[in-house]
Design a protein around this motif. Structure first.
Motif, short mmCIF file in Angstrom:
data_model
loop_
_atom_site.label_atom_id
_atom_site.label_comp_id
_atom_site.label_asym_id
_atom_site.label_seq_id
_atom_site.Cartn_x
_atom_site.Cartn_y
_atom_site.Cartn_z
N PHE A 55 0.86 -1.18 0.00
CA PHE A 55 0.00 0.00 0.00
C PHE A 55 0.90 1.24 0.00
O PHE A 55 1.65 1.46 0.94
N GLY A 56 0.82 2.02 -1.08
CA GLY A 56 1.71 3.16 -1.25
C GLY A 56 1.54 4.23 -0.20
O GLY A 56 0.42 4.65 0.11
N LEU A 57 2.66 4.70 0.36
CA LEU A 57 2.66 5.71 1.40
C LEU A 57 3.19 7.06 0.91
O LEU A 57 3.05 8.07 1.59
N GLY A 58 3.84 7.05 -0.25
CA GLY A 58 4.48 8.26 -0.75
C GLY A 58 5.89 7.93 -1.19
O GLY A 58 6.24 6.77 -1.38
N GLY A 59 6.72 8.94 -1.35
CA GLY A 59 8.08 8.69 -1.77
C GLY A 59 8.84 9.97 -2.05
O GLY A 59 8.37 11.08 -1.78
N LYS A 60 10.04 9.79 -2.64
CA LYS A 60 10.91 10.93 -2.97
C LYS A 60 11.50 10.70 -4.36
O LYS A 60 11.84 9.57 -4.74
N ALA A 61 11.63 11.77 -5.10
CA ALA A 61 12.35 11.77 -6.37
C ALA A 61 13.53 12.71 -6.24
O ALA A 61 13.35 13.87 -5.83
N LYS A 62 14.73 12.23 -6.58
CA LYS A 62 15.93 13.04 -6.41
C LYS A 62 16.68 13.13 -7.73
O LYS A 62 16.95 12.13 -8.38
N SER A 63 17.00 14.35 -8.11
CA SER A 63 17.79 14.60 -9.31
C SER A 63 18.85 15.63 -8.95
O SER A 63 18.53 16.79 -8.68
N GLY A 64 20.11 15.18 -8.91
CA GLY A 64 21.18 16.06 -8.46
C GLY A 64 20.96 16.43 -7.01
O GLY A 64 20.77 15.58 -6.15
N ASP A 65 20.95 17.73 -6.72
CA ASP A 65 20.72 18.21 -5.35
C ASP A 65 19.24 18.49 -5.08
O ASP A 65 18.88 18.88 -3.96
N THR A 97 12.17 16.08 -4.42
CA THR A 97 10.75 16.43 -4.33
C THR A 97 9.96 15.25 -3.78
O THR A 97 10.35 14.09 -3.96
N ASP A 98 8.86 15.56 -3.11
CA ASP A 98 7.97 14.53 -2.59
C ASP A 98 7.14 13.94 -3.72
O ASP A 98 6.77 14.64 -4.68
N ILE A 99 6.82 12.66 -3.59
CA ILE A 99 5.98 11.98 -4.57
C ILE A 99 4.62 11.73 -3.95
O ILE A 99 4.50 11.18 -2.86
N ASP A 100 3.58 12.15 -4.66
CA ASP A 100 2.20 11.88 -4.26
C ASP A 100 1.61 10.93 -5.30
O ASP A 100 1.57 11.24 -6.49
N PHE A 101 1.17 9.76 -4.86
CA PHE A 101 0.66 8.74 -5.78
C PHE A 101 -0.51 9.27 -6.61
O PHE A 101 -0.60 8.99 -7.81
N ASP A 102 -1.42 10.01 -5.97
CA ASP A 102 -2.60 10.52 -6.68
C ASP A 102 -2.21 11.55 -7.73
O ASP A 102 -2.70 11.50 -8.87
N ASP A 103 -1.34 12.49 -7.37
CA ASP A 103 -0.94 13.56 -8.30
C ASP A 103 -0.27 13.00 -9.55
O ASP A 103 -0.45 13.50 -10.65
N ASN A 105 -0.57 3.83 -9.11
CA ASN A 105 -1.42 2.88 -8.42
C ASN A 105 -0.93 2.72 -6.98
O ASN A 105 0.22 2.35 -6.75
N LYS A 106 -1.80 2.97 -6.01
CA LYS A 106 -1.40 2.86 -4.60
C LYS A 106 -1.30 1.41 -4.13
O LYS A 106 -0.61 1.12 -3.16
N THR A 107 -2.01 0.50 -4.79
CA THR A 107 -1.99 -0.91 -4.39
C THR A 107 -1.03 -1.68 -5.30
O THR A 107 -1.14 -1.62 -6.53
N ASP A 108 -0.08 -2.37 -4.68
CA ASP A 108 0.94 -3.09 -5.43
C ASP A 108 0.90 -4.57 -5.01
O ASP A 108 1.35 -4.92 -3.93
N VAL A 109 0.36 -5.40 -5.87
CA VAL A 109 0.26 -6.84 -5.59
C VAL A 109 1.41 -7.56 -6.28
O VAL A 109 1.65 -7.36 -7.48
N LEU A 159 2.74 -7.79 -9.95
CA LEU A 159 1.67 -8.25 -10.84
C LEU A 159 0.74 -7.12 -11.27
O LEU A 159 0.00 -7.27 -12.23
N THR A 160 0.78 -5.99 -10.55
CA THR A 160 -0.06 -4.85 -10.90
C THR A 160 0.83 -3.70 -11.38
O THR A 160 1.92 -3.49 -10.86
N SER A 161 0.34 -2.96 -12.36
CA SER A 161 1.12 -1.87 -12.93
C SER A 161 1.16 -0.66 -12.00
O SER A 161 0.19 -0.35 -11.30
N LEU A 162 2.30 0.02 -12.00
CA LEU A 162 2.42 1.28 -11.26
C LEU A 162 1.56 2.37 -11.88
O LEU A 162 1.08 3.26 -11.20
N ASP A 163 1.35 2.28 -13.19
CA ASP A 163 0.62 3.32 -13.91
C ASP A 163 -0.88 3.19 -13.65
O ASP A 163 -1.47 2.13 -13.87
N ASP A 164 -1.50 4.27 -13.19
CA ASP A 164 -2.94 4.28 -12.93
C ASP A 164 -3.62 5.33 -13.79
O ASP A 164 -4.70 5.83 -13.46
#
Length: 198
Positions: free
Chosen positions: A126-136, A139-145, A149-153, A180-185
């Motif tokens: 169950f997705g909680l969020g995340g971070k994307a880092k490029s160089g220095d 940024t925060d990752i929001d699954f909805d934005d 897909n928040k559910t990963d089987v 088994l489930t795609s990240l792309d929603d």
């Protein structure tokens, strides 16, 4: 969300019934996860990223050879992409955080005091969020934005060894998570799945 509630209800019920009928051990787990992406639409330049995992694990033993191993974990997944622009290499690293519930059947092969074992079963994240880092820049990752897909089987396959250690048991294992489930929603319906070696 009703599916998630049903899964957790069945998980709790199975644990309760199993605990009443079998020998149960509870402990903690910590390790690393080599996360990467797979699927038909995975970018060619996607590479693996190293994440952490930790949480609680239970072993509900039915016999010397068979057990049920449910876990409640925090696990990091994601990937890294490298690309060249005007002779300079740029790296973008994505880490996705999940609350993960593996529900594993455990087959054990006793040798003296030790047990070699193999595990197989579903793992629901169950997705909680995340971070994307490029160089220095980070940024925060929001699954909805990002229409992720928040559910990963996943299907979990593993092997390991356990043996007595003081008053308890020490388990060391290696595990492969096959998403088994795609990240792309989004409406694009891209086939991009999480993979991992823990």
């Amino acid at each position: 969300m009703s599916i998630v509630k049903n899964i957790l209800f069945v998980f709790s019920l199975v644990c309760l019934v199993s605990t009443l009928q079998a020998q149960t051990s509870i402990g903690v787990k910590a390790g690393l996860n080599i996360a990467f992406l797979g699927g038909d639409d995975t970018p060619d330049d996607a590479k693996s990223v190293l994440g952490t995992q930790f949480g609680a694990v239970a072993e509900i033993r039915f016999s010397e050879l068979l057990a049920f191993q449910p876990e409640l974990l925090y696990i990091q997944k994601g990937s890294k992409e490298e690309f060249d622009f005007l002779g300079t290499t740029f790296t973008t690293e994505t880490r996705l955080n999940y609350f993960e519930v593996p529900l594993l059947l455990k087959l054990m092969f006793p040798i003296s005091d030790a047990h070699f074992y193999a595990t197989v079963g579903p793992s629901i994240g169950f997705g909680l969020g995340g971070k994307a880092k490029s160089g220095d820049n980070e940024t925060d990752i929001d699954f909805d934005d990002l229409e992720l897909n928040k559910t990963d089987v996943s299907l979990s396959l593993g092997v390991g060894i356990q043996f007595p250690a003081g008053p308890g048991i020490l388990m060391i294992d290696a595990r492969y998570l096959n998403g088994l489930t795609s990240l792309d929603d989004s409406s694009a319906d891209l086939k991009i799945m999480n993979r991992g070696i823990g």
